[in-house]
Design an enzyme around this catalytic site. Sequence first.
Site, short mmCIF file in Angstrom:
data_model
loop_
_atom_site.label_atom_id
_atom_site.label_comp_id
_atom_site.label_asym_id
_atom_site.label_seq_id
_atom_site.Cartn_x
_atom_site.Cartn_y
_atom_site.Cartn_z
N GLU A 1 -6.18 9.01 8.57
CA GLU A 1 -4.81 9.01 9.12
C GLU A 1 -4.79 9.69 10.49
OE1 GLU A 1 -1.49 8.70 7.01
OE2 GLU A 1 -2.58 7.46 5.57
N HIS B 1 -8.37 3.44 2.78
CA HIS B 1 -8.71 4.09 4.06
C HIS B 1 -10.20 4.07 4.38
CE1 HIS B 1 -4.69 5.54 3.41
NE2 HIS B 1 -4.70 6.29 4.50
N ASP C 1 0.85 -1.19 0.00
CA ASP C 1 0.00 0.00 0.00
C ASP C 1 0.89 1.24 0.00
OD1 ASP C 1 -2.47 1.42 0.07
OD2 ASP C 1 -2.03 1.94 2.13
N SER C 2 0.27 2.36 -0.32
CA SER C 2 0.99 3.63 -0.30
C SER C 2 1.32 4.05 1.14
CB SER C 2 0.16 4.71 -0.98
OG SER C 2 -1.11 4.80 -0.36
N CYS D 1 -10.80 2.91 -1.89
CA CYS D 1 -9.58 3.46 -1.30
C CYS D 1 -9.37 2.70 0.01
CB CYS D 1 -9.76 4.95 -1.04
SG CYS D 1 -8.43 5.67 -0.07
N CYS E 1 -3.54 -1.07 -2.43
CA CYS E 1 -3.79 0.33 -2.81
C CYS E 1 -4.63 0.38 -4.09
CB CYS E 1 -2.44 1.01 -3.04
SG CYS E 1 -2.60 2.76 -3.43
N1 DGL Z 1 -3.91 3.75 -0.56
C1 DGL Z 1 -4.56 4.72 -1.41
C2 DGL Z 1 -5.68 4.06 -2.20
O1 DGL Z 1 -6.20 3.02 -1.84
C3 DGL Z 1 -5.09 5.89 -0.60
C4 DGL Z 1 -4.05 6.80 -0.03
C5 DGL Z 1 -3.20 7.50 -1.05
O2 DGL Z 1 -3.67 8.46 -1.70
O3 DGL Z 1 -2.07 7.08 -1.22
O4 DGL Z 1 -6.04 4.56 -3.24
#
Ligand code: DGL
Length: 247
Positions: free
Chosen positions: A150, A182, A7-8, A180, A70
Amino acid sequence: MKVGVFDSGIGGLTVVKSLLEHQLFEEIIYYGDTARVPYGIKDKNTIIRYGLEAVEFFKNFELDLIIVACNTVSAYALNEMREIATCPVYGVVKAGAIATSNSIASKDSNILILGTNATVKSKAYEKQLLKHGFKNIQAKATGLFVPFVEEEIFSGAILEATFTHYFSGIQKPDAVILGCTHFPLITHALQNYFGDSTKLIHSGDAIVEYLEKVFRFDKKFPNPEIKFFASENPDALKSIAKKWLTI
Ligand code: DGL
């Protein structure tokens, strides 16, 4: 099986939670690119480059598969990542569209995709949903939810205000794709906002459902080994993981 989850940042822990609930893997290697999050405001080439770097990182571990938790990376970089990977690479977008199709009977239903700017711009979910016959598709970039999560703001007036900001012109959806990593953490608030008749689709549960069709998981692993890696401040990632995953 040994899986890498990319993930990011910390958001992919929502996918790890689903993997843990279903006890699919013996070993989980989590890599969050916490130094460069958010990806959702970056351009295609940068997202692809970061995805490729994650594959290189995972080459240290002899993985059986990589899950791209992600949504943003899944929307842009899967093909490129597959070209250089030494194991299969699965993303959450296709799985999310399949899960939507499995849980929403009428193809006339109104589907709302929520995601980062980049994910929405890619139209990756639309392309998959159209293949399943859905026609009434709306998409909304709701990037503000990322910093809220976050900050561990999962409910309350400030979040409600962003719902009004983003959704006041939106037709009431039959299903909302939480596109997403999150967004599953604000499921409760979103469900309250849209009402019980709206089905929320969770990427983590969707990828589990998908993998269970692709692989035969003969054994359950109730206590898998999990290793956390981050490009910045791995201790912060580990302490969030302790909280969110209650491990
Ligand atoms: N992990 C990213 C997603 O699922 C969300 C957070 C980001 O913008 O990096 O798209």
